[in-house]
Write an enzyme that holds these catalytic residues in place. Structure first.
Site, PDB file in Angstrom:
ATOM      1  N   THR A   1       0.291   8.004  13.084  1.00 13.07           N
ATOM      2  CA  THR A   1       0.965   8.079  14.385  1.00 13.07           C
ATOM      3  C   THR A   1      -0.077   8.202  15.498  1.00 13.07           C
ATOM      4  OG1 THR A   1       1.055  10.466  14.272  1.00 13.07           O
ATOM      5  CG2 THR A   1       2.967   9.263  13.377  1.00 13.07           C
ATOM      6  N   SER A   2       0.389   8.001  16.718  1.00 13.06           N
ATOM      7  CA  SER A   2      -0.523   8.168  17.861  1.00 13.06           C
ATOM      8  C   SER A   2      -1.098   9.584  17.881  1.00 13.06           C
ATOM      9  CB  SER A   2       0.219   7.897  19.165  1.00 13.06           C
ATOM     10  OG  SER A   2       0.509   6.514  19.252  1.00 13.06           O
TER      11      SER A   2
ATOM     12  N   GLU B   1       0.919   3.638   9.897  1.00 10.10           N
ATOM     13  CA  GLU B   1      -0.542   3.660   9.666  1.00 10.10           C
ATOM     14  C   GLU B   1      -1.222   4.695  10.551  1.00 10.10           C
ATOM     15  OE1 GLU B   1      -2.681   0.140   8.785  1.00 10.10           O
ATOM     16  OE2 GLU B   1      -0.906  -0.917   8.037  1.00 10.10           O
TER      17      GLU B   1
ATOM     18  N   GLY C   1       4.000  12.256   5.185  1.00 10.32           N
ATOM     19  CA  GLY C   1       3.814  11.035   5.953  1.00 10.32           C
ATOM     20  C   GLY C   1       2.408  11.034   6.509  1.00 10.32           C
TER      21      GLY C   1
ATOM     22  N   PHE D   1       0.867  -1.175   0.000  1.00 11.22           N
ATOM     23  CA  PHE D   1       0.000   0.000   0.000  1.00 11.22           C
ATOM     24  C   PHE D   1       0.904   1.226   0.000  1.00 11.22           C
ATOM     25  CE2 PHE D   1      -2.986   2.965   2.108  1.00 11.22           C
ATOM     26  CZ  PHE D   1      -4.146   2.711   1.392  1.00 11.22           C
TER      27      PHE D   1
ATOM     28  N   GLY E   1      15.150  -7.591  33.913  1.00 15.98           N
ATOM     29  CA  GLY E   1      16.462  -7.084  34.316  1.00 15.98           C
ATOM     30  C   GLY E   1      17.450  -7.215  33.164  1.00 15.98           C
TER      31      GLY E   1
ATOM     32  N   TRP F   1       8.897   4.466   2.925  1.00 17.97           N
ATOM     33  CA  TRP F   1       8.522   3.562   4.021  1.00 17.97           C
ATOM     34  C   TRP F   1       7.496   2.537   3.563  1.00 17.97           C
ATOM     35  CZ3 TRP F   1      12.356   5.355   6.321  1.00 17.97           C
ATOM     36  CH2 TRP F   1      12.538   6.704   6.629  1.00 17.97           C
TER      37      TRP F   1
ATOM     38  N   GLN G   1      12.048  -4.446  31.906  1.00 16.71           N
ATOM     39  CA  GLN G   1      12.435  -4.105  33.278  1.00 16.71           C
ATOM     40  C   GLN G   1      12.332  -5.320  34.201  1.00 16.71           C
ATOM     41  OE1 GLN G   1      13.670  -1.215  33.938  1.00 16.71           O
ATOM     42  NE2 GLN G   1      13.961  -1.510  36.132  1.00 16.71           N
ATOM     43  N   ILE G   2      11.249  -6.067  34.071  1.00 12.04           N
ATOM     44  CA  ILE G   2      11.057  -7.251  34.926  1.00 12.04           C
ATOM     45  C   ILE G   2      12.158  -8.285  34.671  1.00 12.04           C
ATOM     46  CG2 ILE G   2       9.528  -9.253  35.319  1.00 12.04           C
ATOM     47  CD1 ILE G   2       7.161  -7.248  34.896  1.00 12.04           C
TER      48      ILE G   2
END
Lengths: 380, 320, 245
Positions: free
Chosen positions: A365-366, A363, A131, A123, A339, A156, A336-337
């Site tokens: 952006t936020s 698709e 963009g 697409f 480590g 892209w 993080q969990i």
């Protein structure tokens, strides 16, 4: 209201899970590292019906609903979002666009091989200078009477090299601005099309992303989708539906990270007991679970609206924005969990974190999703 | 009335397994005030048959009929049921191996008996007849009651200690009066595993997993196995990758084994794998990942590189 | 040729096994049910035989209540042509074999998994063969159709054999019979509901065994760790402490 899945939906979820956990997991780390396209997997997924899930069997599809698609996308993305993006573009952008707006001849010729997964599609909307703002297309499609002549560059483009069929947005009537844009079906091997180098991406590394250059590319008139000037509307409506796919992908990335973090917390000991027995970790897992469930509900709601032919603009934007941002948070917590183990490739969560980042970008952006959502909130 | 035990032979010889079965049958016979009859099919010399007496058989039926060499399940089951009827057997014991698993169900139907397969101990009670077996692929045990007059039991390997007694047995030829029409199995080819310790017989098993990295890295494991007289095994990913034959795959969907000592090299210990080895007496795990679940199931462990540890172990065994 | 594949409905192999009612019954709360792994491989092999030609129909059969139908429908989705459910809760292996004997008479080849991953009975296939007076081969790791005969690979204690055997045959299959269970394609999933699933009434039969109660294995003592640099110590421990060397 009914929160129960049908037996078929559960079977599809299980089939996707089986394929992902049995097959995709085998080479996902290697493909990520070496940026290798999952050719064999796409072929297998096509045989199972995952490449044209929502297309009518008459045109080579599986005839499933969008809810099944959400379930499948989540399962595949738990293991390998680079594969699921290939699946998502083919299903919810390319096949959906052709299925909904293509004419019968276009469907027979192009949709059937795409939906059966014999070939895959791409697409082409984004451009070096456009963009998120798709109203300004610099790629031109000059009307030459019995054909269009395309010139310009797209950026892209996922599946750019592996796809055989492109759907390309280009400007025919610049004076009409976005109302002058058209959408075209273009075969990749048409003379005048060339690819830029393979983009060396942060994540989703085994999906192939390139820029695509058009230089005097002749496109037959009958390959225009819809009426003259329908291209922008086409792109927006397709992207609206496509967001459900990417939202489900983000959901899967996050729930994959939670599964790994949970297993790790139950195994790994610190201060004489399993991590899971430390409230600091247990609460993190709880927070992750709630966010994932929220995202899942947003995705399924949007899918249900689409299956019932109701407006999805806001619902799909909400699902995409929330799921993407949530996936970024959840995968960061999963690292993080873990480590130090989380920071090395073998444990997968750093890869999921890299993959999550892209769901906030592509698709729409936020931020773009928030524009859509806020417009709706603020409307009179 | 008697306890019948089907004792398989390998080229005319019995194995430890055969004596385990007879010992087990003798222990049952003692509780039931009965005696043990062993049934041997094929050519076995009398002094070999007499060895069964050392574990408690007071009678040996020998069925020497070459037609049974094809191990035709239907014909063989018929012969065993005939022997059970002739002896008035109340309990029929088989090994829980390939042949025992094939024959016991057929024999139980013929005798209108109740079957417990994979028993792990003597009956905990005789009236009612209750016996323990593994269920959920080693994740639990069940106490199963047989509500039929005749009981058929297959005994899991390594679950009963040999018990030698001084005894003699009468050896009696047994004619099953089998009809040619009963034999429908034609053996075209037999591939015996030679020069290697069979996995199901092995007291010690050396096993490798994905941590071995490739099918070319098995030399060290084979050397260790040779030194210990151990059988070779592997985890599922290894056989799926084709690094080793699927006949070596131990785990829930592969072989279930119960050796005295199980070495797991580079095996993470997925629940499905543990299902196949959890009955081992002692489990040793060598894995570079200290969090690998195999250490939860292991008795002894080394966190470290398999390829560093293996040569040290080989040297230590050589020095023993 | 008609093939019948026996399907057992079992808890997912990763299920944490728990019991209720003072350890007298399996706790199926929250359990996900699957096709018994060996039966799934049997079905896969049946599909391969059909694709190779010469097989007219594959039927799957299960003894159980309506709740086991999703498992049968999954088998239909994978590719079986029709299904039979004997409508009664499964009791012991003998009871199940008795029920199956009523519906299995007309098949040329019956494929049964060597055991079910829940009760590990190793029994139904052999019992069914005896009840039907069919030939049987156990520990089968390969099977193909050779005219009116079957060519079968079986594992024996100490090796393997290549056999030729006449039908009707019950082949009791194990690992190796097919490489991997098939994942149902979506087209198959959609068709599954349209394929016949015949519900058959149970016949009168009595089980010969009953499960008194269950026990979980005793928790294992902590693993004794040996240092990587001093791996020799392990052999000493195995020799002197565990006494297994």
């Amino acid at each position: 209201m009914d929160f129960e899945f049908s037996e078929e939906q559960l079977m599809i979820q299980q089939a996707a899970r089986d394929y992902a956990q049995r097959e995709l997991i085998q080479d996902v780390l290697e493909r990520d590292e070496k940026a290798v396209f999952p050719e064999k997997h796409i072929k297998n997924l096509a045989e199972l019906g995952f490449m044209g899930m929502m297309v009518d069997p008459e045109y080579g599809g599986s005839g499933m609903d969008t809810v099944s698609y959400v379930l499948a996308m989540e399962e595949i993305s738990k293991i390998d979002a680079a594969t699921s993006v290939i699946m998502s573009i083919n299903n919810s952008l390319v096949c959906f666009g052709l299925d909904k707006f293509g004419n019968d001849e276009q469907k027979k010729k192009y949709l059937t091989p795409l939906a059966s997964g014999e070939i895959i599609g791409a697409f082409l909307l984004s451009e070096p200078e456009a963009g998120s703002d798709a109203t300004h297309q610099h790629t031109t499609a000059e009307d030459k009477g019995d054909y269009y002549l395309l010139n310009g560059t797209k950026n892209w483009i996922s599946n750019a090299n592996s796809a055989s069929t492109y759907i390309v947005m280009a400007q025919t009537h610049p004076e009409k601005k976005h109302r002058g844009i058209n959408a075209f079906i273009i075969e990749k091997n048409t003379p005048g099309i060339s690819l830029g180098p393979h983009e060396d991406k942060m994540g989703m590394r085994s999906s192939d992303t390139h820029s695509v250059m058009f230089s005097d590319v002749k496109v037959p008139k009958e390959n225009r989708i819809g009426a003259d000037g329908f291209g922008f509307k086409f792109a927006m409506m397709v992207l609206e539906a496509g967001r459900i796919g990417i939202a489900s992908q983000a959901l899967g990335i996050a729930s994959g990270a939670l599964e790994r973090a949970t297993a790790y917390a139950k195994e790994r000991k610190a201060f004489g007991t399993e991590l899971a027995n430390h409230q600091a970790i247990a609460f993190k897992l709880a927070d992750m679970a709630v966010k994932i469930e929220n995202a899942r509900n947003l995705c399924l709601k949007a899918a249900w609206l689409k299956d019932n032919n109701k407006p999805i603009t806001v619902a799909s934007a909400m699902a995409k924005q929330y799921a993407a941002d949530m996936a970024m948070e959840v995968t960061t917590e999963a690292v993080q969990i873990h480590g130090g183990y989380g920071y090395v490739k073998e444990y997968h969560v750093e890869r999921l974190m890299r993959e999550a980042k892209l769901t906030q970008i592509y698709e729409g952006t936020s931020e773009i999703q928030k524009i859509v959502i806020s417009r709706d909130v603020l409307k009179d | 009335m008697s306890i019948l035990v089907y004792t398989e032979n390998w080229d005319g010889k019995f194995k430890k397994l055969s004596f385990e079965l007879v010992s087990y049958a003798a222990a049952i016979a003692k509780e039931m005030d009965s005696s043990v009859t062993a049934l041997s099919v094929g050519e076995v010399a009398d002094d070999e048959l007499n060895k069964l007496a050392n574990y408690g058989a007071s009678k040996v039926l020998k069925l020497e009929d070459n037609r049974f060499g094809s191990l035709d399940n239907k014909a063989l089951s018929k012969a065993i049921a005939a022997a059970a009827n002739k002896e008035g057997a109340k309990v029929v014991v088989f090994a829980h191996d390939n042949l025992g698993k094939a024959l016991a169900p057929r024999v139980s139907v013929k005798l209108d008996a109740g079957l417990v397969s994979g028993a792990t101990a003597l009956p905990s009670s005789f009236d009612p007849f209750v016996i323990k077996k593994k269920v959920f692929t080693g994740k639990a045990f069940a106490n199963v009651q047989i509500n039929a007059d005749i009981k058929v039991v297959t005994l899991s390997q390594n679950s009963f200690e040999l018990a030698e007694t001084a005894g003699t047995a009468t050896i009696e030829a047994f004619d099953a009066a089998a009809d040619d029409a009963d034999f429908n199995t034609v053996v075209n080819e037999t591939n015996k595993i030679t020069g290697k310790v069979l996995l199901n017989d092995a007291e010690i098993v050396v096993s490798g997993g994905r941590g071995m990295k490739s099918g070319d890295n098995w030399g060290g494991l084979e050397e260790l196995a040779d030194l210990l007289g151990a059988g070779m095994a592997c985890s599922r990913p290894v056989s799926d990758e084709g690094w080793r034959s699927h006949t070596e795959h131990v785990g829930q969907t592969g072989k279930i084994i119960a050796p005295n000592l199980y070495f797991a090299f580079g095996i993470s210990g997925a629940i499905q794998h543990l299902g196949g080895v959890s009955s081992s007496k002692v489990i040793v795990a060598i894995n570079k990942d200290p969090e690998a679940p195999i250490f939860e199931a292991a008795d002894y462990g080394i966190v470290g590189d398999v390829f560093k540890v293996l040569p040290q172990l080989i040297d230590a065994v050589k020095a023993m | 040729m008609k093939i019948l594949v026996l399907i057992s409905n079992v808890p997912d192999t990763t299920t944490k096994v728990r019991f209720t009612g003072d350890n007298t019954s399996f706790d199926d709360a929250g359990v996900q049910w699957i096709i018994n792994p060996w039966d799934e491989l049997a079905l896969t092999r049946a599909m391969e035989l059909k694709e190779a030609g010469g097989v007219d129909k594959i039927t799957v059969a299960n003894v159980g209540e309506k709740t086991t139908e999703p498992t049968l429908r999954k088998a239909l989705a994978v590719g079986a042509d029709d299904a039979i459910r004997v409508d009664v809760p499964a009791r012991d292996a003998y009871f199940v074999a008795r029920q199956l004997a009523e519906v299995a008479k007309d098949y040329d080849l019956i494929l049964a998994g060597i055991e079910a991953s829940d009760y590990n009975g190793n029994a139904v296939g052999g019992m069914l063969a005896e009840m039907l007076d069919f030939n049987s081969v156990s520990a089968v790791s390969g099977i193909s159709i050779d005219g009116d005969k079957f060519t079968v690979n079986r594992e024996i204690d100490g090796g393997s054999q290549l056999l030729s055997i006449t039908g009707p045959l019950v082949a009791i299959v194990q690992k190796g019979i097919a490489k991997e269970p098939r994942i149902p394609a979506m087209r198959g999933i959609m068709m599954a509901r349209k394929k016949p699933l015949n519900v058959v009434a149970a016949v009168d039969a009595h089980e010969k065994t009953s499960y008194v109660n269950y026990e979980l294995p005793a928790p294992k003592a902590a693993c004794k760790m040996v240092d990587e640099e001093n791996a020799k110590e392990l052999i000493t421990l195995l020799h002197e402490e565990a006494k297994v060397l």
